[in-house]
Motif scaffolding. Structure first.
Motif, PDB file in Angstrom:
ATOM      1  N   PRO A 413       8.261   1.558   6.520  1.00  0.00           N
ATOM      2  CA  PRO A 413       8.793   2.721   6.202  1.00  0.00           C
ATOM      3  C   PRO A 413       7.894   3.758   5.966  1.00  0.00           C
ATOM      4  O   PRO A 413       7.239   3.667   5.166  1.00  0.00           O
ATOM      5  N   ARG A 414       8.109   4.924   7.034  1.00  0.00           N
ATOM      6  CA  ARG A 414       7.243   6.076   6.694  1.00  0.00           C
ATOM      7  C   ARG A 414       5.745   6.020   6.926  1.00  0.00           C
ATOM      8  O   ARG A 414       4.929   6.797   6.618  1.00  0.00           O
ATOM      9  N   GLN A 415       5.559   4.876   7.479  1.00  0.00           N
ATOM     10  CA  GLN A 415       4.118   4.386   7.860  1.00  0.00           C
ATOM     11  C   GLN A 415       4.001   4.200   9.235  1.00  0.00           C
ATOM     12  O   GLN A 415       4.387   3.346   9.729  1.00  0.00           O
ATOM     13  N   ALA A 416       3.518   5.330   9.773  1.00  0.00           N
ATOM     14  CA  ALA A 416       3.406   5.183  11.422  1.00  0.00           C
ATOM     15  C   ALA A 416       2.138   4.854  11.903  1.00  0.00           C
ATOM     16  O   ALA A 416       1.166   4.978  11.396  1.00  0.00           O
ATOM     17  N   PHE A 417       2.030   4.030  12.948  1.00  0.00           N
ATOM     18  CA  PHE A 417       0.844   3.628  13.871  1.00  0.00           C
ATOM     19  C   PHE A 417       0.985   4.564  14.804  1.00  0.00           C
ATOM     20  O   PHE A 417       1.843   4.447  15.543  1.00  0.00           O
ATOM     21  N   GLU A 418      -0.135   5.523  14.868  1.00  0.00           N
ATOM     22  CA  GLU A 418       0.012   6.603  15.706  1.00  0.00           C
ATOM     23  C   GLU A 418      -1.391   6.726  16.372  1.00  0.00           C
ATOM     24  O   GLU A 418      -2.303   6.100  15.874  1.00  0.00           O
ATOM     25  N   PHE A 419      -1.604   7.741  17.182  1.00  0.00           N
ATOM     26  CA  PHE A 419      -2.753   8.049  17.996  1.00  0.00           C
ATOM     27  C   PHE A 419      -3.552   6.835  18.349  1.00  0.00           C
ATOM     28  O   PHE A 419      -4.533   6.536  18.224  1.00  0.00           O
TER      29      PHE A 419
END
Length: 532
Positions: A413-419
């Motif tokens: 929740p509201r923890q993105a794995f990004e880039f």
């Protein structure tokens, strides 16, 4: 993966959105641990470094003026250097002490010194498109270009960080802009995608191929060609495109519901003071369309693949397996544009406010979609995906449209794995196991993550009040394992005596190998590359 969700009550993250000075010469660093001997080149990164001009602020995360950073590795020592890219946007802003060229979320007011007539005429000269190349840097032939998402790319000298020349891609191919996320093959061939005017005054997307270094030393960019055109779902409203997928034999383009309203873009622009952000809208009924094209020869595959609405910026990897194309990407659920949450005022707010805003935003998820290539003879209503290792499905409806449901590889929740990054040199377009990413906690970058896409196992590096950037993978020479190498990331640690450092992690378990600290703060960076 989330060993512990950090809070950021001290709000040190505000510092990564503050203006800093460029350097007149490289700075030495203080090293802890040992720098691996195979690191011999430079880490190059781009991001915003000037967040206001005079008393005029830039308003959006993607508006600050491009600052190029470089960590150089030499004989176990590391130096840090940075310089503003001398784009037209930057030079004119500095000269006139005001915002001169409209940026992504900041409108440039007309020159107050001009009278009403000259201002009126300048409206008809058309929009000046920004060349503020704050997003990424990549090689073309033997040259290097700092880039954003417009038609302008900027050639830079990666040794001195000097700005060499502004290049307009429109001079070579039919394109309105190109992404900051090309795919680069082992021989140096570059593929990219952008919006274009298609046949009969409709919009489309062109995939452009730029060849590798030329024997006669001519500029490869001048030999760029469109290899395939992909149609747009809406005639006057192309989708926002940030990256695309490429496997050995195919291109994958994900057409999201986030649209650029071109009529708004062209008409409203100069008259009532709008910026790029004002021209985005969401098509709430379109869903997400998945387009396939063959690579060689370039040819559009006219099957209709569709899924529920997502926003999407970064593909992770795309590969072929037994008549299927596996598409791994970082999704944001729903049709709302995530950039609406990246105004600097939001990101600089106190932690409670930052969290409150992120509660309203689309939710991030790492997803795997599987696209069946052979869909002629199959009957409707049954799952066409027969790969044993995924729960992703593809079901043909009565009208021939194939509905895709993803497998979720990571969700918090509201923890993105990004880039996201991978071992690109060896596994781009291939069946792979690991991806590395920047963890965003309510949009604030506060950890480095590793994900096993086959088992969903996760690893995390994090430290209190530390704000890392996209991790770049560098393979150990003669490596056998996919994850035998290191990750390079730049960390801002605002409270520390030395408030910025280069961090080197072991890619196997994210344990620290070394860090090289500098005595100046380092603002946010988006993307970059390791140049051996």
């Amino acid at each position: 993966m989330i060993s512990k969700i950090l809070g950021h009550i001290s709000a040190g993250y505000k510092k990564i959105f503050e203006t800093c000075e460029e350097l007149s010469e490289p700075l030495p660093t203080t090293i802890t641990g040992r720098i691996p001997s195979f690191l011999k080149g430079s880490l190059l990164r781009l991001g915003p470094g000037l967040f206001e001009v005079g008393d005029e602020p830039f308003y959006h995360l993607f508006d600050g003026q491009a600052l190029m950073h470089k960590f150089d590795f030499k004989n176990g020592q590391v130096t840090y250097y940075r310089k503003f890219v001398r784009t037209d946007a930057y030079v004119r802003a500095i000269t006139e002490k005001r915002v001169v060229i409209t940026e992504f979320g900041t409108f440039a007011y007309p020159d107050p010194c001009k009278n009403i007539f000259s201002r009126f005429f300048s409206y008809f000269k058309g929009v000046e498109v920004t060349d503020n190349c704050l997003v990424n840097v990549y090689p073309v032939g033997e040259d290097y270009y700092a880039v954003t998402e417009t038609n302008y790319i900027t050639k830079v000298n990666t040794d001195t960080l000097e700005t060499l020349k502004k290049v307009d891609m429109c001079n070579y191919v039919n394109i309105n802009g190109v992404t900051a996320h090309p795919h680069i093959e082992r021989d140096g061939t570059v593929f990219n995608i952008g919006n274009c005017m298609g046949k009969g005054a409709t919009l489309a997307y062109n995939i452009v191929r730029t060849p590798p270094t030329q024997k006669d030393k001519s500029d490869p960019i001048e030999k760029s060609k469109v290899v395939v055109q992909i149609p747009s779902a809406e005639r006057f409203k192309p989708s926002y495109v940030h990256s695309f997928g490429m496997s050995d034999n195919h291109f994958v383009f994900v057409e999201t519901p986030v649209k650029i309203n071109l009529l708004k873009f062209l008409s409203a622009w100069s008259i009532r003071g709008s910026n790029y952000m004002d021209c985005f809208e969401s098509n709430e009924s379109q869903g997400t369309l998945f387009h396939l094209a063959r690579k060689d020869p370039g040819e559009y595959i006219d099957h209709k693949y569709k899924g529920a609405p997502i926003g999407m910026f970064h593909h992770i990897n795309t590969y072929e397996d037994g008549g299927f194309i596996v598409v791994d990407l970082c999704a944001w659920k729903g049709f709302e544009f995530v950039y609406n949450y990246l105004w600097l005022a939001n990101l600089r707010a106190n932690w409670d406010e930052v969290k409150k805003a992120a509660m309203m935003a689309p939710q991030p998820e790492v997803r795997r979609y599987v696209i069946p290539l052979d869909v002629h003879k199959e009957e409707q209503g049954k799952n066409l995906v027969s790969l044993p290792y995924t729960t992703a499905t593809a079901v043909m409806h009565a009208d021939g449209m194939i509905w895709l449901e993803p497998e979720v590889l990571f969700s918090g929740p509201r923890q993105a794995f990004e880039f996201p990054q991978i071992n690109y040199a060896r596994y781009a377009g291939k069946n792979y196991t690991y991806t590395y990413g920047l963890g965003l906690n309510h949009f604030i970058p506060d950890r480095i993550c590793k994900l096993n896409v086959k088992t969903k196992e996760t690893w995390v590096w994090q430290e209190p009040d530390s704000y890392p950037s996209e991790p770049l993978f560098v393979q150990t020479p003669d490596a056998i394992d996919e994850d035998d190498g290191v990750l390079l990331t730049i960390v801002a640690a605002p409270g520390s005596q030395r408030p910025g450092y280069l961090l080197i992690l072991n890619a196997k378990d994210l344990s620290e190998v070394a860090r090289a600290e500098v005595e100046c703060s380092i603002p946010v960076t988006f993307h970059g590359m390791y140049k051996p």
